[in-house]
Scaffold this motif. Structure first.
Motif: not given
Ligand code: FAD
Length: 420
Positions: A23, A26-27, A46-47, A61, A63-64, A151, A180, A304, A314, A316-318
């Motif tokens: 994945g 962002l994280n 990443d896929a 999006r 992010y705050a 994966v 992911d 996530d 706001g 989730g990412l924090n």
């Molecule tokens: C409307 C909205 C507003 C938001 N606003 C805020 C905010 O203001 N502040 C804040 O802190 N948070 C906010 N969030 C939350 C934030 O967007 C998420 O917490 C964050 O994007 C999660 O990132 P991640 O890297 O964990 O997961 P994701 O961004 O979901 O990344 C997962 C990655 O894994 C990859 N993947 C999945 N399966 C596979 C596989 N089998 N093989 C290879 N790659 C794979 C995908 O392609 C993807 O790129 C908001 C969320 C939403 C929905």
């Protein structure tokens, strides 16, 4: 689900890096970059294709980012590349409202000046964050990027962790990281169950430009069918996160731009003057999904994949960036002490650090959404009185401000701006 194509681990399999990160949203990148500072190498898979990830329209999006998250990005050397495009969040105004009626007289107002730490946070657009992550990973010799690779299987044992890509290639590391996202296959393949439910709501997301300046003030209007957040971006622009019931959101999203703005105006009001769309419109279905465990043999979940919450606060990412900072801290400390970074003891330290915080966040966002996303007169009276109380007691107000800035709880080093 079974793991049909999984490749069993053997000592002869080449170790490609310390961490195999599934994945690259962002994280995952944040973890790879923070781990590199601690001397650990990563392969980030990443896929999605690189072009898709670099497309500025890819994710609408913004992010705050709490102050503590900004400090982490600064500690891992990324903030200089983001600062010019980041809008400081100086105040937050929370209001209970009904479309067309204007705000209720009860509100909460939080001003960063009350805690003397600087802005409560910064608004950063996804596209800028994504570019900065991709460029920094590209330039880091401890990080290998694998785009457009999925994966499909994994195996872990005391010898390490192996993933199998859709192409059949296998990659071995010391620890497997699931970053992911909400439907984490890494968690599923490790048979980690999840708890959660849908909210029956969809977030309508877009950027708008407006006539009057926002002065760095973020607004949260609680409307009966879901919250509307108006978050200040650079210039006279704001990011809208407008949660509506699924049916209504589908109808609104299908409208042409002018009608979409007509639907937004009664909730938005006219305090920023005339409004226009400043980019594409997006939708996100909203749900809660928490992994019952954040770790398994040689495996840790972050972001996530560990906890997907309602965007009402706001956070989730924090929360994901807190996972990153905590996991990297326990692993680099273990490495320096000569411990195995993927041992159950080390991973358990990470889980202990993050579990309570995450449960609290999930309960808080869920309760807030239930309490505010309805028009029940008794609940409305209760929440309005609650808001009035918080607003009138300075110590309560300061607690909320510190919470919004991410400054509460047992902060990992990177979130205080210190290097590992
Ligand atoms: C409307 C909205 C507003 C938001 N606003 C805020 C905010 O203001 N502040 C804040 O802190 N948070 C906010 N969030 C939350 C934030 O967007 C998420 O917490 C964050 O994007 C999660 O990132 P991640 O890297 O964990 O997961 P994701 O961004 O979901 O990344 C997962 C990655 O894994 C990859 N993947 C999945 N399966 C596979 C596989 N089998 N093989 C290879 N790659 C794979 C995908 O392609 C993807 O790129 C908001 C969320 C939403 C929905």
């Amino acid at each position: 689900m079974d793991n049909p194509a999984r490749a069993p681990i053997s000592k002869t399999m080449k170790l490609v890096s310390d961490l195999i990160i599934v994945g690259g949203g962002l994280n995952g990148p944040a973890l790879a970059l923070a781990a590199a500072q601690g001397g650990l190498s990563s392969t980030v898979i990443d896929a999605l294709a690189l072009d898709t990830r670099k497309d500025p329209k890819f994710d609408g999006r913004s992010y705050a980012l709490a102050l503590a998250s900004q400090r982490l990005l600064s500690a891992i050397g990324l903030w200089d590349g983001l600062a010019d495009d980041a809008q400081p969040m100086l105040e937050i105004k929370v209001t209970d409202g009904r479309a067309g009626e204007g705000p209720s007289p009860f509100f909460m107002h939080f001003d960063h000046a009350e805690i003397e730490e600087g802005p409560m946070g910064y608004l950063v657009e996804d596209r800028y964050l994504r570019y900065v992550f991709l460029d920094a990973m590209d330039a880091n010799p401890l990080i290998t990027l694998r785009h457009n690779e999925t994966v499909v299987a994994q195996d872990t044992s005391p010898l390490g962790a192996v993933v199998t890509l859709a192409s059949g290639e296998t990659l071995r590391g010391r620890v497997l990281i699931g970053s992911d996202g909400r439907r984490s296959g890494t968690a599923e393949r490790a048979k980690i169950k999840r708890t959660g439910w849908g909210y029956g709501q969809t977030a309508l997301v877009c950027a708008i430009s407006h006539e009057k300046p926002h002065n760095g003030i973020a607004h949260q209007f609680f409307m009966p069918s879901g919250p509307l957040a108006i978050l200040p971006l650079t210039g006279n622009r704001s990011s809208i996160v407008w949660s509506e019931t699924e049916v209504k959101a589908k109808r609104i999203h299908a409208l042409p731009d002018a009608k979409y703005l007509d639907a937004l105006r009664p909730a938005f009001g006219d305090f920023l003057g005339g409004i226009k769309l400043a980019g594409q419109r997006f939708t996100y279905p909203l749900n809660l999904t928490i992994a019952n465990n954040f770790i398994a043999e040689r495996l840790a979940l972050i972001g996530d994949a560990a906890h997907g919450v309602h965007p009402i606060a706001g956070q989730g990412l924090n929360a994901g960036l807190r996972d990153v900072a905590a996991l990297v801290e326990v692993m680099t400390l273990a490495q320096r002490r000569g411990e195995d970074i993927g041992s159950p003891l080390v991973l358990e330290r990470y889980q202990q650090w993050r579990r309570f915080d995450t449960a609290t966040l999930a309960i808080a966002t869920d309760t807030f959404n239930r309490l505010f996303s309805n028009d029940n007169p008794i609940l409305r009276m209760g929440r309005d009185l609650g808001m009035g109380l918080v607003n009138s007691v300075p110590s309560l107000r300061r607690t909320f401000i510190r919470e919004a800035a991410g400054l509460t709880g047992d902060l990992p080093k990177l979130m205080t701006g210190r290097q590992l």
